[in-house]
Write a protein that holds these residues in place. Structure first.
Motif, mmCIF file in Angstrom:
data_model
loop_
_atom_site.group_PDB
_atom_site.id
_atom_site.type_symbol
_atom_site.label_atom_id
_atom_site.label_comp_id
_atom_site.label_asym_id
_atom_site.label_seq_id
_atom_site.Cartn_x
_atom_site.Cartn_y
_atom_site.Cartn_z
ATOM 1 N N UNK A 102 -0.406 36.723 -8.446
ATOM 2 C CA UNK A 102 0.206 37.299 -7.362
ATOM 3 C C UNK A 102 1.695 36.955 -8.040
ATOM 4 N N UNK A 108 10.440 33.508 -7.185
ATOM 5 C CA UNK A 108 9.937 32.252 -7.289
ATOM 6 C C UNK A 108 9.688 31.724 -8.823
ATOM 7 N N UNK A 110 10.402 29.125 -12.037
ATOM 8 C CA UNK A 110 10.670 27.498 -12.131
ATOM 9 C C UNK A 110 12.049 27.375 -12.739
ATOM 10 N N UNK A 111 12.906 27.069 -11.703
ATOM 11 C CA UNK A 111 14.458 27.104 -12.077
ATOM 12 C C UNK A 111 14.863 25.902 -13.340
ATOM 13 N N UNK A 112 14.153 25.050 -13.418
ATOM 14 C CA UNK A 112 14.493 23.970 -14.413
ATOM 15 C C UNK A 112 13.717 24.262 -15.655
ATOM 16 N N UNK A 113 12.979 25.162 -15.783
ATOM 17 C CA UNK A 113 12.148 25.818 -17.039
ATOM 18 C C UNK A 113 13.001 27.044 -17.561
ATOM 19 N N UNK A 117 9.425 28.990 -21.014
ATOM 20 C CA UNK A 117 8.358 27.970 -20.288
ATOM 21 C C UNK A 117 7.768 28.690 -19.159
ATOM 22 N N UNK A 120 4.860 30.401 -20.541
ATOM 23 C CA UNK A 120 3.930 29.315 -20.933
ATOM 24 C C UNK A 120 3.233 28.678 -19.513
ATOM 25 N N UNK A 121 3.853 28.737 -18.706
ATOM 26 C CA UNK A 121 3.071 28.145 -17.311
ATOM 27 C C UNK A 121 2.001 29.103 -16.930
ATOM 28 N N UNK A 122 2.642 30.584 -16.952
ATOM 29 C CA UNK A 122 1.811 31.643 -16.534
ATOM 30 C C UNK A 122 0.734 31.623 -17.600
ATOM 31 N N UNK A 124 -0.984 28.860 -18.983
ATOM 32 C CA UNK A 124 -1.823 27.803 -18.870
ATOM 33 C C UNK A 124 -3.221 27.940 -18.617
ATOM 34 N N UNK A 125 -3.440 28.871 -17.749
ATOM 35 C CA UNK A 125 -4.973 29.031 -17.067
ATOM 36 C C UNK A 125 -5.245 30.249 -17.274
ATOM 37 N N UNK A 166 5.391 36.332 -16.165
ATOM 38 C CA UNK A 166 4.499 35.261 -16.046
ATOM 39 C C UNK A 166 3.069 35.527 -15.557
ATOM 40 N N UNK B 165 1.983 20.541 -22.645
ATOM 41 C CA UNK B 165 1.417 21.398 -21.602
ATOM 42 C C UNK B 165 1.594 20.942 -20.331
ATOM 43 N N UNK B 168 4.984 20.344 -18.869
ATOM 44 C CA UNK B 168 5.633 21.446 -18.627
ATOM 45 C C UNK B 168 5.211 21.883 -17.173
ATOM 46 N N UNK B 169 3.772 21.646 -16.827
ATOM 47 C CA UNK B 169 3.163 21.810 -15.391
ATOM 48 C C UNK B 169 3.728 20.826 -14.714
ATOM 49 N N UNK B 171 6.733 19.642 -14.535
ATOM 50 C CA UNK B 171 8.104 20.119 -14.025
ATOM 51 C C UNK B 171 7.932 21.400 -13.354
ATOM 52 N N UNK B 175 9.253 22.031 -9.307
ATOM 53 C CA UNK B 175 10.307 23.193 -8.997
ATOM 54 C C UNK B 175 9.470 23.985 -7.810
ATOM 55 N N UNK B 176 8.281 24.266 -8.004
ATOM 56 C CA UNK B 176 7.858 25.050 -6.995
ATOM 57 C C UNK B 176 6.382 25.295 -6.919
ATOM 58 N N UNK B 182 -0.159 29.674 -8.075
ATOM 59 C CA UNK B 182 -0.355 31.110 -8.373
ATOM 60 C C UNK B 182 -0.411 31.341 -10.002
ATOM 61 N N UNK B 183 -0.216 30.314 -10.716
ATOM 62 C CA UNK B 183 -0.253 30.372 -12.125
ATOM 63 C C UNK B 183 -1.668 29.646 -12.547
ATOM 64 N N UNK B 288 20.246 18.120 -11.866
ATOM 65 C CA UNK B 288 20.410 19.697 -12.790
ATOM 66 C C UNK B 288 21.251 19.345 -14.160
#
Ligand SMILES: Nc1ncnc2c1ncn2[C@@H]1O[C@H](COP(=O)(O)OP(=O)(O)O)[C@@H](O)[C@H]1O
Ligand SMILES: [Mg+2]
Lengths: 267, 291
Positions: A102, A108, A110-113, A117, A120-122, A124-125, A166, B165, B168-169, B171, B175-176, B182-183, B288
């Motif tokens: 989704x 939404x 990731x604000x600090x990425x 990145x 890359x999180x998207x 990951x799996x 992502x 990896x 990153x996860x 962080x 964050x959310x 969802x990822x 921040x």
């Protein structure tokens, strides 16, 4: 608002594929937020390759429906089946790994990425498939140049594109899109929906939520209108008139899909 | 000359305080857990180190090779069980649960090891020795080593968080959480890994303090947890390098306080802590600002 009669220019404007099983099937779904019955007996079937659009006014329950399909809400009753498997109780991360991915309302990110990145999180799996970060960069050249920036430095449209990227790099089988147009200028919305054919060409299926009805009618092969948690209309865009859609959307008198264009009495 | 010495000693002690603080800061930054058992767990690690050294006769300095992985494993397990269970109900419940854990650990230690304090005897002149600067400033090797360890730990954590990896996860989940799900990320597992990292640093904190001073069943709350809190608040909640800055400011304040009056050492640290809390509640480095 464009006339729905000539609106279905997207793929799948022919017959609904009745051959073959649906990729996603929702049966008699009831979802509560506390006491509030946000969804009340919703059923739908999304076939492979379709663009299935849920429309409805603010608060109709569209996001609740999409989030329940993604696994973020537990339904009170009813079921969700994906690719023939019952997934009603499956955790959201496991659904994502199976290909139900989704793009949430409000992006939404990731604000600090950084942009990269986030991708890359998207990834990951990710399931194996055609989408890679490289391919996303090929599609959106600007993203490669700005890959090291934080997403807060991007415009709303760019952020929405990163959010889609992502999701894509996970190689979804069904992509859930919740109000891509939210807070974006019409021209930007056009551009974002303009990417849809390229995305569909890689073989995925789209279930989207849109408050902007004309936009939904333009891209969808099937529309499903919600009003206060109930289905008021379900049809191919070509088979309904603008007035019927309007009646279903606002809950005007005689909202049944077969009824003539409504005259607008109080419900 | 006494002032210069106070500042140098304070800065070096700041390394020890940063070791106390970085795990607390990580747990808060990632899962919003204020682990009130943080200090007690450090004491447990110190006692385990004493036990390991006694039983295996490994060199004291190498005891961390056993204790750090053990504590990391404990961190993962505690996070996946009771801490996650509390988080599922509310953040407030995590306070109660970690407070309960603290009480249980402290009483357990009293029961099994009595109230006597014990030190991790290094028996190494390198560590117990010191060198002199100028005529009056004497610097203990141990504090220098601990400071260096703290810097290495912070560098390592930063490298892990920014490059790996799982970093990153971690962080992303901080964050959310939902967007990370969802990822495809299981945030509970990611929390577990963050807790394992935090507990690894807790182990180092306990061993370091056991070498530097003495451990008793109450050291965890009356010293380690309080100093960790102060360093985290001074440095900035959730900021890793802030813990070093906070530790150094706390250490210097204490040494300067001691310089004025020996009994003011601890008080001076808390006055700075309170001043920061009132004047700059986000801490000297806000989260921040750090990347
Ligand atoms: N997390 C929630 N808690 C309580 N009520 C909610 C929550 N999410 C949505 N609702 C309520 O459920 C109804 C449907 O919301 P939603 O699914 O977000 O509608 P839509 O996406 O169509 O605007 C609304 O009345 C909304 O206020
Ligand atoms: Mg919505």
């Amino acid at each position: 608002m464009t006339g729905p009669g000539n609106g279905a220019t997207g793929p799948g404007n022919g017959d609904r594929p009745d051959n073959g099983p649906p990729l996603l099937e929702v049966c008699d779904l009831v979802v509560h937020h506390g006491q509030l019955r946000a969804l009340d007996g919703i059923s739908l079937r999304v076939f492979p390759g379709e663009v299935y659009a849920i429309i409805g006014a603010n608060g109709a329950g569209k996001s609740t429906l999409l989030r329940t399909v993604a696994g973020l809400h537990r339904p009170t009753a009813g079921s969700v089946r994906f690719d023939g498997q019952e997934v009603t109780r499956l955790r959201p991360e496991l659904r994502a790994r199976q290909g139900v991915v989704m793009v949430p309302e409000g992006r939404r990110l990731f604000g600090s990425l950084s942009v990269e990145e986030n991708l890359l999180v998207g990834d990951s799996y990710a399931r194996p498939g055609p989408w890679t970060i490289e391919r996303v960069y090929e599609m959106f050249g600007w993203m490669r140049e700005r890959r090291n920036q934080l997403t807060a430095q991007l415009s709303g449209g760019e952020q929405q594109t990163v959010a889609i990227g992502r999701a894509l790099v996970a190689n979804p089988r069904v992509l859930l899109l919740d109000e891509l147009s939210l807070g974006l200028a019409p021209v930007v919305v056009q551009r974002i929906y303009g990417m849809l054919p390229q995305i569909l060409a890689t073989g995925l299926t789209v279930l989207l939520v849109e408050q902007d009805v004309s936009q939904a009618l333009r891209v969808a092969s099937h529309i499903h209108c919600l009003l206060e948690g109930r289905t008021t209309l379900e049809s191919r865009p070509a088979d309904v008139t603008a007035d019927q859609v309007e009646a279903a959307y606002f809950g005007l008198a005689g909202t049944a899909s077969a009824s003539p264009p409504g005259e607008g009495g109080e419900p | 000359m006494g002032w210069v010495n106070a500042i140098i000693q304070g800065v070096l002690t700041g390394g020890l305080y940063a070791l106390f603080a970085c795990g607390l800061s990580l747990m808060f930054g990632v899962m919003k857990v204020v682990n009130l058992a943080h200090g007690d767990l450090a004491v447990v690690a110190g006692y385990v180190a004493i036990g390991v050294i006694t039983v295996t006769h490994i060199p004291v300095l190498w005891s961390f090779l056993i204790v750090v992985p053990l504590m990391a494993l404990l961190g993962y397990v505690l996070q996946r069980t009771i801490i996650q269970g509390a988080l599922d109900r509310s953040v407030l419940i995590t306070l109660l649960v970690t407070f309960g854990l603290s009480v249980v650990i402290e009483n357990g230690l009293l029961q099994f090891f009595s109230a006597n304090s014990r030190a991790i005897g290094t028996g190494l002149s390198l560590v117990s020795g010191s060198f002199t600067l100028g005529s009056q400033i004497q610097i203990g090797y141990l504090l220098v080593v601990i400071f260096a360890v703290a810097v290495v730990v912070l560098l390592g954590l930063q490298y892990f968080l920014s490059r790996s990896r799982y970093g990153r996860l971690i962080r992303a989940v901080a964050d959310d959480r939902e967007a990370a799900q969802l990822a495809g990320a299981d945030y509970r597992h990611v929390f577990g890994i963050a807790a394992a990292l935090a507990f690894g640093t807790v182990a180092l904190a306990g061993i370091a303090y056991g070498m530097y001073s003495q451990l008793s069943p109450t050291t965890g709350t009356d010293t380690i947890l309080l100093f960790a809190f102060a360093a985290v608040v001074i440095g900035g909640l959730g900021s890793l390098w802030g813990t070093l800055l906070g530790g150094v400011v706390l250490g210097v304040a204490q040494q300067i306080g001691a310089q004025i009056n020996i009994s003011d050492e601890v008080l001076a640290g808390y006055i700075v802590f309170l001043a920061v809390l009132v004047l700059r509640p986000q801490g000297l480095i806000s989260r921040r600002a750090q990347s």
